[in-house]
Design a protein around this motif. Structure first.
Motif, PDB file in Angstrom:
ATOM      1  N   MET A 269       0.859  -1.173   0.000  1.00  0.00           N
ATOM      2  CA  MET A 269       0.000   0.000   0.000  1.00  0.00           C
ATOM      3  C   MET A 269       0.899   1.229   0.000  1.00  0.00           C
ATOM      4  N   ARG A 270       0.602   2.193  -0.837  1.00  0.00           N
ATOM      5  CA  ARG A 270       1.478   3.364  -0.917  1.00  0.00           C
ATOM      6  C   ARG A 270       0.698   4.575  -1.399  1.00  0.00           C
ATOM      7  N   TRP A 271       1.225   5.726  -1.079  1.00  0.00           N
ATOM      8  CA  TRP A 271       0.685   6.989  -1.587  1.00  0.00           C
ATOM      9  C   TRP A 271       1.377   7.323  -2.903  1.00  0.00           C
ATOM     10  N   VAL A 272       0.617   7.805  -3.853  1.00  0.00           N
ATOM     11  CA  VAL A 272       1.173   8.337  -5.094  1.00  0.00           C
ATOM     12  C   VAL A 272       0.986   9.851  -5.043  1.00  0.00           C
ATOM     13  N   ARG A 273       2.053  10.565  -4.877  1.00  0.00           N
ATOM     14  CA  ARG A 273       1.970  12.013  -4.710  1.00  0.00           C
ATOM     15  C   ARG A 273       1.635  12.682  -6.037  1.00  0.00           C
ATOM     16  N   THR A 274       0.621  13.546  -6.032  1.00  0.00           N
ATOM     17  CA  THR A 274       0.207  14.249  -7.248  1.00  0.00           C
ATOM     18  C   THR A 274       0.245  15.763  -7.068  1.00  0.00           C
ATOM     19  N   ASN A 275       0.888  16.245  -6.020  1.00  0.00           N
ATOM     20  CA  ASN A 275       0.898  17.666  -5.723  1.00  0.00           C
ATOM     21  C   ASN A 275       1.873  18.437  -6.611  1.00  0.00           C
ATOM     22  N   TYR A 276       1.657  19.720  -6.658  1.00  0.00           N
ATOM     23  CA  TYR A 276       2.589  20.627  -7.322  1.00  0.00           C
ATOM     24  C   TYR A 276       3.912  20.622  -6.557  1.00  0.00           C
ATOM     25  N   PRO A 277       5.042  20.537  -7.245  1.00  0.00           N
ATOM     26  CA  PRO A 277       6.332  20.450  -6.535  1.00  0.00           C
ATOM     27  C   PRO A 277       6.740  21.808  -5.955  1.00  0.00           C
ATOM     28  N   VAL A 278       7.053  21.828  -4.680  1.00  0.00           N
ATOM     29  CA  VAL A 278       7.528  23.047  -4.024  1.00  0.00           C
ATOM     30  C   VAL A 278       8.795  22.746  -3.240  1.00  0.00           C
ATOM     31  N   GLU A 279       9.539  23.793  -2.925  1.00  0.00           N
ATOM     32  CA  GLU A 279      10.723  23.682  -2.079  1.00  0.00           C
ATOM     33  C   GLU A 279      10.424  24.364  -0.748  1.00  0.00           C
ATOM     34  N   LYS A 280      10.857  23.755   0.326  1.00  0.00           N
ATOM     35  CA  LYS A 280      10.628  24.311   1.661  1.00  0.00           C
ATOM     36  C   LYS A 280      11.666  25.394   1.937  1.00  0.00           C
ATOM     37  N   ARG A 281      11.410  26.593   1.430  1.00  0.00           N
ATOM     38  CA  ARG A 281      12.376  27.681   1.573  1.00  0.00           C
ATOM     39  C   ARG A 281      12.132  28.517   2.830  1.00  0.00           C
ATOM     40  N   GLY A 282      10.896  28.668   3.214  1.00  0.00           N
ATOM     41  CA  GLY A 282      10.588  29.456   4.396  1.00  0.00           C
ATOM     42  C   GLY A 282      10.777  28.649   5.664  1.00  0.00           C
ATOM     43  N   SER A 283      10.967  29.336   6.771  1.00  0.00           N
ATOM     44  CA  SER A 283      11.134  28.650   8.052  1.00  0.00           C
ATOM     45  C   SER A 283      10.722  29.593   9.175  1.00  0.00           C
ATOM     46  N   LEU A 284      10.438  29.022  10.306  1.00  0.00           N
ATOM     47  CA  LEU A 284      10.081  29.795  11.484  1.00  0.00           C
ATOM     48  C   LEU A 284      10.619  29.091  12.716  1.00  0.00           C
ATOM     49  N   SER A 285      11.270  29.849  13.573  1.00  0.00           N
ATOM     50  CA  SER A 285      11.797  29.296  14.817  1.00  0.00           C
ATOM     51  C   SER A 285      11.574  30.323  15.917  1.00  0.00           C
ATOM     52  N   THR A 286      10.794  29.935  16.924  1.00  0.00           N
ATOM     53  CA  THR A 286      10.475  30.830  18.026  1.00  0.00           C
ATOM     54  C   THR A 286      10.739  30.126  19.352  1.00  0.00           C
ATOM     55  N   SER A 287      10.455  30.831  20.431  1.00  0.00           N
ATOM     56  CA  SER A 287      10.602  30.244  21.762  1.00  0.00           C
ATOM     57  C   SER A 287       9.385  29.424  22.165  1.00  0.00           C
ATOM     58  N   ASP A 288       8.389  29.381  21.290  1.00  0.00           N
ATOM     59  CA  ASP A 288       7.140  28.659  21.574  1.00  0.00           C
ATOM     60  C   ASP A 288       7.032  27.447  20.661  1.00  0.00           C
ATOM     61  N   PRO A 289       7.273  26.237  21.152  1.00  0.00           N
ATOM     62  CA  PRO A 289       7.194  25.036  20.304  1.00  0.00           C
ATOM     63  C   PRO A 289       5.826  24.857  19.670  1.00  0.00           C
ATOM     64  N   ARG A 290       4.774  25.267  20.358  1.00  0.00           N
ATOM     65  CA  ARG A 290       3.435  25.113  19.799  1.00  0.00           C
ATOM     66  C   ARG A 290       3.268  26.003  18.574  1.00  0.00           C
ATOM     67  N   LEU A 291       3.763  27.229  18.629  1.00  0.00           N
ATOM     68  CA  LEU A 291       3.678  28.136  17.483  1.00  0.00           C
ATOM     69  C   LEU A 291       4.468  27.580  16.312  1.00  0.00           C
ATOM     70  N   ASP A 292       5.640  27.028  16.583  1.00  0.00           N
ATOM     71  CA  ASP A 292       6.441  26.418  15.517  1.00  0.00           C
ATOM     72  C   ASP A 292       5.700  25.253  14.878  1.00  0.00           C
ATOM     73  N   ALA A 293       5.013  24.448  15.697  1.00  0.00           N
ATOM     74  CA  ALA A 293       4.260  23.304  15.178  1.00  0.00           C
ATOM     75  C   ALA A 293       3.091  23.768  14.322  1.00  0.00           C
TER      76      ALA A 293
END
Length: 221
Positions: free
Chosen positions: A30-54
């Motif tokens: 059983m497997r997923w066949v990905r059909t999404n538009y290809p993107v690169e994870k260029r943005g990021s966020l890092s704060t003192s609040d793990p919940r906000l990061d999640a």
């Protein structure tokens, strides 16, 4: 026997239910066949609040998942391009992924959804002819939510602010001009009012407090 659904599915978990089998069923893979538009994870966020990061990571994943041949409001339902949803989701693509190509394709898709009178349909594509999708009478159906058109025009400006691409403004000029002309005529006829609320109009989409159907992507802005 291999089985693949006809339409894309989305979800964090899935459940497979087999009914009516007369003999034991063996699942080999059983497997997923990905059909999404290809993107690169260029943005990021890092704060003192793990919940906000999640939350940030969850929203980025949602934006990624809802990108197909165009930006969709969700991976279920009809999977079409919704105009007002697109405005906010396009900005997600700019800042999460640094991608503008898919948004530009969506803008061109909206141009194809414009009537000769200037009105742009709220979503598309559709298997129905454009002439059957909008009655021209207020409140007839969702395609007459011409307040959506203002989100489209603002989205054009936001795209330019991000890209500084003047050629894009030239490409979108006639669509925006004709769209505003349609709205001006509707207001003169007395069946449209700038800043109207009571549904998904301009500028915010919210619901009464007793309705749990809050669209967080707009309420969070």
């Amino acid at each position: 026997l291999a089985w693949t659904p006809f339409t894309a599915r989305g979800g964090r978990y899935f459940r497979l239910v087999l009914t009516g089998a007369r003999n034991p069923v063996v699942i080999k893979s059983m497997r997923w066949v990905r059909t999404n538009y290809p993107v690169e994870k260029r943005g990021s966020l890092s704060t003192s609040d793990p919940r906000l990061d999640a939350i940030w990571r969850m929203c980025a994943l949602s934006a990624d998942t809802c990108a197909m041949e165009h930006i969709t409001d969700c991976v279920g339902r009809e999977q079409v391009l919704w105009m007002m949803d697109f405005r906010f989701q396009a900005m997600q693509h700019y800042y999460y992924f640094g991608d503008t190509a898919l948004a530009r394709k969506c803008f061109r898709q909206f141009r194809l959804l414009q009537f000769d009178n200037g009105h742009v349909l709220a979503y598309g594509p559709s298997c129905m002819p454009k002439e059957e999708l909008s009655s021209g009478k207020r409140g007839k159906n969702v395609h007459d939510w011409f307040g959506f058109n203002f989100h489209l025009i603002i989205a054009v400006w936001e795209y330019y602010q991000y890209t500084q691409d003047a050629s894009f403004l030239d490409e979108m000029y006639e669509m925006c001009r004709d769209c505003l002309g349609y709205y001006a005529r509707a207001e003169q006829d007395g069946w449209a009012h700038f800043g109207e609320f009571g549904g998904p109009w301009f500028v915010e989409w919210g619901y009464p407090a007793n309705n749990p159907g809050i669209y967080s992507f707009s309420q969070a802005l």
